[in-house]
Design an enzyme around this catalytic site. Sequence first.
Site, PDB file in Angstrom:
ATOM      1  N   ASN A   9       0.875  -1.176   0.000  1.00  0.00           N
ATOM      2  CA  ASN A   9       0.000   0.000   0.000  1.00  0.00           C
ATOM      3  C   ASN A   9       0.913   1.227   0.000  1.00  0.00           C
ATOM      4  OD1 ASN A   9      -1.813   2.048   0.475  1.00  0.00           O
ATOM      5  ND2 ASN A   9      -2.271   1.440   2.588  1.00  0.00           N
ATOM      6  N   LYS A  11       0.130   4.275  -0.337  1.00  0.00           N
ATOM      7  CA  LYS A  11      -0.472   5.515   0.198  1.00  0.00           C
ATOM      8  C   LYS A  11      -0.188   6.663  -0.775  1.00  0.00           C
ATOM      9  CE  LYS A  11      -0.161   3.436   4.669  1.00  0.00           C
ATOM     10  NZ  LYS A  11      -0.148   3.563   6.114  1.00  0.00           N
ATOM     11  N   HIS A  94      -9.699   1.544   4.571  1.00  0.00           N
ATOM     12  CA  HIS A  94      -8.444   1.690   5.319  1.00  0.00           C
ATOM     13  C   HIS A  94      -8.676   2.657   6.480  1.00  0.00           C
ATOM     14  CE1 HIS A  94      -4.351   2.794   6.333  1.00  0.00           C
ATOM     15  NE2 HIS A  94      -3.972   1.680   5.723  1.00  0.00           N
ATOM     16  N   GLU A  96      -7.006   5.031   7.614  1.00  0.00           N
ATOM     17  CA  GLU A  96      -6.742   6.441   7.286  1.00  0.00           C
ATOM     18  C   GLU A  96      -7.925   7.064   6.562  1.00  0.00           C
ATOM     19  OE1 GLU A  96      -2.984   5.767   5.348  1.00  0.00           O
ATOM     20  OE2 GLU A  96      -2.110   5.234   7.278  1.00  0.00           O
ATOM     21  N   GLU A 166      -5.810  -4.656  10.402  1.00  0.00           N
ATOM     22  CA  GLU A 166      -4.762  -3.664  10.651  1.00  0.00           C
ATOM     23  C   GLU A 166      -5.070  -2.897  11.934  1.00  0.00           C
ATOM     24  OE1 GLU A 166      -2.588  -2.536   6.737  1.00  0.00           O
ATOM     25  OE2 GLU A 166      -4.269  -1.190   7.027  1.00  0.00           O
ATOM     26  N   GLY A 172       2.238   2.396  10.664  1.00  0.00           N
ATOM     27  CA  GLY A 172       3.200   3.479  10.498  1.00  0.00           C
ATOM     28  C   GLY A 172       3.882   3.896  11.797  1.00  0.00           C
ATOM     29  N   SER A 212       3.142  -2.054  10.257  1.00  0.00           N
ATOM     30  CA  SER A 212       4.586  -2.136  10.483  1.00  0.00           C
ATOM     31  C   SER A 212       5.192  -3.500  10.119  1.00  0.00           C
ATOM     32  CB  SER A 212       4.929  -1.751  11.921  1.00  0.00           C
ATOM     33  OG  SER A 212       4.519  -0.415  12.192  1.00  0.00           O
TER      34      SER A 212
HETATM   35  P1  PGA Z   1       2.658   0.327   7.549  1.00  0.00           P
HETATM   36  O1  PGA Z   1       1.213   0.580   6.908  1.00  0.00           O
HETATM   37  O2  PGA Z   1       3.150  -0.996   7.025  1.00  0.00           O
HETATM   38  O3  PGA Z   1       3.494   1.490   7.076  1.00  0.00           O
HETATM   39  O4  PGA Z   1       2.481   0.296   9.038  1.00  0.00           O
HETATM   40  C1  PGA Z   1       0.296  -0.463   6.723  1.00  0.00           C
HETATM   41  C2  PGA Z   1      -0.987   0.054   6.106  1.00  0.00           C
HETATM   42  O5  PGA Z   1      -1.444   1.137   6.504  1.00  0.00           O
HETATM   43  O6  PGA Z   1      -1.589  -0.588   5.222  1.00  0.00           O
END
Ligand code: PGA
Length: 248
Positions: A9, A11, A94, A96, A166, A172, A212
């Site tokens: 992903n 982003k 997601h 976010e 998640e 992140g 992560s």
């Molecule tokens: P990350 O993000 O691996 O940077 O923690 C995962 C995601 O938001 O899909």
Amino acid sequence: MRIPFIAGNWKMFKNRAEAEAFALEFKDLYQGTDIRAAICAPFTDLDTLVKLFEGTGIGVGAQNVHFEEEGAFTGEVSVRMLEDIGVDYCIVGHSERRQYFAETNETVNLKLKKLLASSIRPIMCCGESLEQRDSGVLFDFVKTQLEEGLAGISADDVKRVVIAYEPIWAIGTGRTATPEQAEEMCAFIRKTLIEMYDEETADEIIIQYGGSVKPANASEIMNQDEIDGALVGGASLKAADFMQIIDF
Ligand code: PGA
């Protein structure tokens, strides 16, 4: 038998030249791999990736879509538009998007239904916040996300949905869930799917862990029984790192 599926992903990262450079490097690294992989990229990179990944087996995904067929929805992109350029997957719900763009279980449900009427496979995200984990409501919260997000979706259709667990506190932050925490929730998700559908259906559904994931922790996460893949943010931006995760 569920085939592991690792999705990146990106982003809001990578312009066209950067996407192109990644694709050329990654398709060489990926050659001969039997683990399924895809990159979910910004809309502006999708066409480039579809063309460069043609014939490689590497999938391409969007990170969002609108649930209406077409219309006066300034700034939105439809399922048909994604299908038209050859997109294979689309992330829905997601955290976010739930946090910053008012995505709800209801809009997740509408988007899933629209995607399931197309050739594009949805990757549906769910997961609790730290407060929800600490106060013990994590299982109820994720169960509601599944029940409302998948409402009215048939057993046949739900098999095409990839579920990505998640936990928000692990995204992140560098703070990965322990393999036991991730496994516990993914097992709960499968149990909930058995209750909502049946054992045979739940058994076929790919459940990813995200938050992560990096080369150093990919194998302990992927070796859990109920975890069939990963949704990888930061570590999917470098072809070599992403490949190391796929090679867990
Ligand atoms: P990350 O993000 O691996 O940077 O923690 C995962 C995601 O938001 O899909």
